[in-house]
Design an enzyme around this catalytic site. Structure first.
Site, PDB file in Angstrom:
ATOM      1  N   GLY A  11       0.725  -1.156  -0.150  1.00 24.23           N
ATOM      2  CA  GLY A  11       0.168  -0.151  -0.010  1.00 24.23           C
ATOM      3  C   GLY A  11       0.829   1.178   0.005  1.00 24.23           C
ATOM      4  O   GLY A  11       1.911   1.321   0.639  1.00 24.23           O
ATOM      5  N   ARG A  75       0.572  -4.879  -4.578  1.00 22.63           N
ATOM      6  CA  ARG A  75       0.525  -5.945  -3.567  1.00 22.63           C
ATOM      7  C   ARG A  75       0.850  -7.106  -4.250  1.00 22.63           C
ATOM      8  O   ARG A  75       0.040  -7.776  -4.977  1.00 22.63           O
ATOM      9  CB  ARG A  75      -0.842  -6.006  -2.890  1.00 22.63           C
ATOM     10  CG  ARG A  75      -1.200  -4.746  -2.009  1.00 22.63           C
ATOM     11  CD  ARG A  75      -2.303  -5.057  -1.003  1.00 22.63           C
ATOM     12  NE  ARG A  75      -2.641  -3.931  -0.274  1.00 22.63           N
ATOM     13  CZ  ARG A  75      -1.957  -3.483   0.691  1.00 22.63           C
ATOM     14  NH1 ARG A  75      -0.745  -3.920   1.399  1.00 22.63           N
ATOM     15  NH2 ARG A  75      -2.489  -2.156   1.571  1.00 22.63           N
ATOM     16  N   THR A 115       5.941  -6.745   2.426  1.00 19.55           N
ATOM     17  CA  THR A 115       7.222  -6.400   1.647  1.00 19.55           C
ATOM     18  C   THR A 115       8.469  -6.779   2.240  1.00 19.55           C
ATOM     19  O   THR A 115       9.474  -7.343   1.785  1.00 19.55           O
ATOM     20  CB  THR A 115       7.025  -5.037   1.618  1.00 19.55           C
ATOM     21  OG1 THR A 115       6.074  -4.552   0.891  1.00 19.55           O
ATOM     22  CG2 THR A 115       8.379  -4.400   0.570  1.00 19.55           C
ATOM     23  N   THR A 135       4.838   2.463   6.160  1.00 18.27           N
ATOM     24  CA  THR A 135       3.412   2.354   6.322  1.00 18.27           C
ATOM     25  C   THR A 135       2.651   3.352   7.406  1.00 18.27           C
ATOM     26  O   THR A 135       3.305   3.520   8.383  1.00 18.27           O
ATOM     27  CB  THR A 135       3.135   0.795   6.911  1.00 18.27           C
ATOM     28  OG1 THR A 135       1.698   0.778   7.222  1.00 18.27           O
ATOM     29  CG2 THR A 135       4.000   0.375   7.992  1.00 18.27           C
ATOM     30  N   ILE A 136       1.366   3.401   6.962  1.00 16.02           N
ATOM     31  CA  ILE A 136       0.757   4.359   7.831  1.00 16.02           C
ATOM     32  C   ILE A 136       0.234   3.759   9.112  1.00 16.02           C
ATOM     33  O   ILE A 136      -0.028   4.210  10.212  1.00 16.02           O
ATOM     34  CB  ILE A 136      -0.658   4.854   7.192  1.00 16.02           C
ATOM     35  CG1 ILE A 136      -1.529   3.756   6.902  1.00 16.02           C
ATOM     36  CG2 ILE A 136      -0.357   5.761   6.010  1.00 16.02           C
ATOM     37  CD1 ILE A 136      -3.062   4.237   6.559  1.00 16.02           C
ATOM     38  N   ASP A 137       0.455   2.163   8.929  1.00 12.11           N
ATOM     39  CA  ASP A 137      -0.036   1.430  10.346  1.00 12.11           C
ATOM     40  C   ASP A 137       0.948   1.535  11.550  1.00 12.11           C
ATOM     41  O   ASP A 137       0.548   1.130  12.524  1.00 12.11           O
ATOM     42  CB  ASP A 137      -0.326   0.022   9.792  1.00 12.11           C
ATOM     43  CG  ASP A 137      -1.569  -0.037   9.089  1.00 12.11           C
ATOM     44  OD1 ASP A 137      -2.303   0.842   8.969  1.00 12.11           O
ATOM     45  OD2 ASP A 137      -1.439  -1.236   8.372  1.00 12.11           O
ATOM     46  N   MET A 179      -7.994   3.350   9.560  1.00 14.30           N
ATOM     47  CA  MET A 179      -7.155   2.252   9.023  1.00 14.30           C
ATOM     48  C   MET A 179      -6.459   1.515  10.117  1.00 14.30           C
ATOM     49  O   MET A 179      -5.991   2.441  10.935  1.00 14.30           O
ATOM     50  CB  MET A 179      -6.407   2.852   7.836  1.00 14.30           C
ATOM     51  CG  MET A 179      -7.201   2.729   6.545  1.00 14.30           C
ATOM     52  SD  MET A 179      -6.067   3.064   4.937  1.00 14.30           S
ATOM     53  CE  MET A 179      -7.339   2.592   3.731  1.00 14.30           C
ATOM     54  N   ARG A 276     -24.307   7.880  13.426  1.00 18.07           N
ATOM     55  CA  ARG A 276     -23.829   8.193  11.924  1.00 18.07           C
ATOM     56  C   ARG A 276     -22.374   7.505  11.944  1.00 18.07           C
ATOM     57  O   ARG A 276     -21.562   7.511  12.988  1.00 18.07           O
ATOM     58  CB  ARG A 276     -23.647   9.796  11.923  1.00 18.07           C
ATOM     59  CG  ARG A 276     -24.847  10.342  11.678  1.00 18.07           C
ATOM     60  CD  ARG A 276     -25.438   9.912  10.461  1.00 18.07           C
ATOM     61  NE  ARG A 276     -26.788  10.622   9.922  1.00 18.07           N
ATOM     62  CZ  ARG A 276     -27.939  10.258  10.293  1.00 18.07           C
ATOM     63  NH1 ARG A 276     -28.224   9.419  10.977  1.00 18.07           N
ATOM     64  NH2 ARG A 276     -29.241  11.257   9.975  1.00 18.07           N
TER      65      ARG A 276
HETATM   66  O1  F6P Z   1      -1.224  -1.259   5.161  1.00 16.25           O
HETATM   67  C1  F6P Z   1      -1.661  -0.020   4.943  1.00 16.25           C
HETATM   68  C2  F6P Z   1      -3.223   0.031   4.829  1.00 16.25           C
HETATM   69  O2  F6P Z   1      -3.508   1.356   4.264  1.00 16.25           O
HETATM   70  C3  F6P Z   1      -3.816  -0.552   5.844  1.00 16.25           C
HETATM   71  O3  F6P Z   1      -4.266   0.314   7.037  1.00 16.25           O
HETATM   72  C4  F6P Z   1      -5.394  -1.013   5.177  1.00 16.25           C
HETATM   73  O4  F6P Z   1      -6.067  -1.964   6.244  1.00 16.25           O
HETATM   74  C5  F6P Z   1      -4.779  -1.466   4.013  1.00 16.25           C
HETATM   75  O5  F6P Z   1      -3.773  -0.730   3.766  1.00 16.25           O
HETATM   76  C6  F6P Z   1      -5.758  -1.218   2.930  1.00 16.25           C
HETATM   77  O6  F6P Z   1      -5.264  -1.779   1.629  1.00 16.25           O
HETATM   78  P1  F6P Z   1      -5.683  -1.642   0.277  1.00 16.25           P
HETATM   79  O7  F6P Z   1      -5.145  -0.242  -0.349  1.00 16.25           O
HETATM   80  O8  F6P Z   1      -5.256  -2.808  -0.673  1.00 16.25           O
HETATM   81  O9  F6P Z   1      -7.091  -1.373   0.028  1.00 16.25           O
END
Ligand code: F6P
Length: 358
Positions: A11, A75, A115, A135-137, A179, A276
């Site tokens: 991603g 990916r 990766t 990674t943003i995670d 996310m 909501r």
């Molecule tokens: O690994 C980064 C991430 O943005 C996760 O936070 C999220 O769950 C996933 O990728 C989303 O993946 P894709 O871009 O394949 O929908």
């Protein structure tokens, strides 16, 4: 002549171009005309298929602030790397062949968890690999922080700020789904930055009772609105007791598209309130890197160039206790960095009165 390949995989996130620029500028600065850089397209796909281009110094100009990746990404699941598909291509052998055909001295790989498993495999297969943690995670083991994380927090916190004003006006309960399937770093940080009342992360299974009692308490205090920051990987206490297979099945059978919508239905039923849901989704990965990520990506990039200069391969550059270090890929691959339940930041959230769902 040194020949260096570069690829971005998995991603995308903010700071990939800043990091590529950091590597390139430092290498051109060090080796001048004695270095040739090659950009491999769309991550491991380009390496498998031999799809790449020779880069020029000007390709790395003006990209510091640009989101996405100039090389493209894709990916390519690690678990399929050794699986020969219908096209009969042995992916690992194909990647090694491209590396040899390109006569590379080193391969720079920018990516997250999946990766890094493949990067480690390529390193074990004899390729000279150096990696950068993106990674943003923020769930990569071995580094205190990954690039992309802070930029995503800024966006998620901004979403929470905006939701706050409309939630306050209407006296509504809002669930913002952020996310993070396996790690709750982004939701936790954004939730605190955005003043969420309830934060649900995968590491701490939630109880509906606990959420309802927080909402009731806020109601008794005269606060009609509430904000829940919920990671997409949040799960209930009941779900946490299921096996991996049972959990997958239960989620596949779930009527709602995600845990946020399921919670909205459950809370709505119990309270009779209008709930909501807001899902910023890929907004969190887009746009320009924040200043912190520009600096971090650049530092990772120049550090990777240093490793290449020193011929120190099989390493991921990392930030530990404020310092640039390098960590063996064999230690990083396959390990997830989740939020420790007893961490200071969780304690801080609880001290503030934030409900963590348990
Ligand atoms: O690994 C980064 C991430 O943005 C996760 O936070 C999220 O769950 C996933 O990728 C989303 O993946 P894709 O871009 O394949 O929908």
């Amino acid at each position: 002549m040194k020949r260096i390949g570069m690829l971005t995989s998995g991603g995308d996130c903010q700071g990939l171009n800043a990091a590529l620029r950091g590597v390139a500028k430092a290498l051109y600065e060090e080796f001048g005309k004695e270095v040739e850089l090659y950009g491999i397209h769309d991550g491991y796909r380009g390496l498998i298929e031999g799809d790449y281009q020779k880069m020029q110094p000007e390709n790395f100009s003006g990209i510091l602030t640009h989101g996405g990746t100039i090389l493209g990404t894709s990916r390519q699941p690690f678990k399929l790397m050794r699986v020969i598909g219908d096209n009969k291509v042995d992916k690992v052998e194909a990647m090694k062949a491209t590396y040899a055909k390109m006569k590379l001295d080193a391969l720079v790989i920018l990516g997250g968890n999946g990766t890094h498993k493949t990067a480690n495999l390529l390193s074990q297969e004899g390729l000279n690999v150096v990696t950068l943690p993106k990674t943003i995670d923020n769930d990569l083991w071995g580094t205190d922080v990954t690039f992309g994380f802070q930029s995503a927090i800024d966006i998620a916190a901004y979403v929470l700020d905006c939701i706050h004003t409309t939630a306050t006006s209407h006296g509504r309960v809002f669930i913002v789904e952020l996310m993070g399937h396996k790690a709750g770093w982004l939701t936790l940080h954004a939730g605190i930055a955005g003043g969420a009342d309830i934060i649900l992360i995968p590491e701490i299974p939630y109880r509906l009772d606990s959420i309802l009692s927080t909402l009731n308490k806020r109601g008794r205090q005269g606060k009609e609105f509430s904000i829940l920051a919920v990671a997409e990987g949040a799960l209930s206490l009941e779900e946490s007791k299921l096996s991996k297979k049972e959990f997958k099945q239960a989620r596949a059978n779930m009527a709602e598209p995600s845990v946020a919508y399921r919670l909205a239905n459950e809370i709505g039923e119990k309270t009779g309130q209008e709930i909501r849901v807001a899902v910023p989704g890929h907004f969190q990965r887009g746009g320009s890197p924040c200043a912190y990520d520009r600096v971090l990506s650049t530092r990772f990039g120049t550090e990777a160039a240093r490793l290449i200069k020193e011929k120190k391969f099989g390493q991921m550059v990392a930030l530990q206790n404020g310092k640039m270090v390098d960590v063996p890929l064999s230690e990083v691959a396959g390990k997830l960095k989740t939020v420790p339940k007893d961490s200071e930041i969780i304690r801080s959230a609880r001290d503030l009165g934030i409900c963590m769902g348990d």
